[in-house]
Scaffold this active site. Structure first.
Site: not given
Ligand code: VGL
Ligand code: ZN
Length: 198
Positions: A66, A64, A83, A22, A147, A108
């Site tokens: 979404h 990430d 985010h 990420d 993550c 993901k």
């Molecule tokens: C993450 C919070 C929400 C991460 C992803 O990549 O660690 N943290 N979504």
């Molecule tokens: Zn996330």
């Protein structure tokens, strides 16, 4: 002038892979879910990318990814600010991360109704790695206590020798970050570079 420090990288071999978690704009200062000093991981991980590429080893990069009204967002009853919405700047990989042309992206958290912290969650990554003959994984990226932790624990469960690139990861919360490192070690993760128990 002092020379820039470089990450100390052990000898890499066939069966190794780098797994970057990420490294997206939203997790860096100025982004929607900024992680303090996230930018410090970039030169470290760039050294690892260079070493992996030089050894002709695969580099995987999760993101990430979404949908706009994802279940993890506060406005949907979740825990996080909006985010990493698909196809936005915030979801793009940060452009000073030197991802190689042959990077293998892993998306993901794309299901509307559930979150996925681990790069193994719903992605088929474990079988893809096994098929490719990967046995040892080096993991770095963001966030250490979210993550990265979930990914390292899943990697261990899937049978990989799993190394955490400690200087290549930063937590959302410092204390949670220390606890995450302890939990990963206790589950069998190796620290890179190795450090005494804190
Ligand atoms: C993450 C919070 C929400 C991460 C992803 O990549 O660690 N943290 N979504
Ligand atoms: Zn996330």
């Amino acid at each position: 002038m002092r020379e820039a420090e470089h990450a100390v990288i052990p000898p890499l071999q066939v069966g190794d892979a780098l797994l970057l978690i990420d490294l997206q704009n939203d997790f860096f200062p100025g982004g929607a879910l900024p992680i303090a000093r996230a930018e410090t991981v970039v030169p470290v991980l760039n050294d690892w990318i260079e070493a992996a590429t030089a050894a002709d080893l695969p580099v995987y990069a999760s993101r990430d990814w979404h949908p706009p009204d994802h279940a993890s967002f506060i406005n949907q009853g979740g825990q996080w600010p909006r985010h990493c919405v698909q196809d936005t700047f915030g979801a793009a990989f940060r452009d000073d991360v030197a991802l190689p042309p042959r990077v293998i992206p892993i998306s993901k958290g794309a299901a509307f109704d559930r979150d996925a912290y681990s790069a193994f969650d719903g992605t088929g990554l474990a079988s893809a790695l096994h098929q490719r003959g990967v046995r040892r994984l080096w993991v770095g990226g963001l966030a250490l206590d979210v993550c990265v932790q979930a990914t390292v624990l899943d990697a261990l469960k899937a049978g990989f020798e799993t190394h955490l690139i400690r200087e290549g990861s930063r937590p959302v919360d410092e204390r949670d970050g220390r606890e995450a490192v302890t939990a990963m070690r206790h589950a069998g993760a190796l620290l890179e570079p190795d450090a005494p128990e804190s």
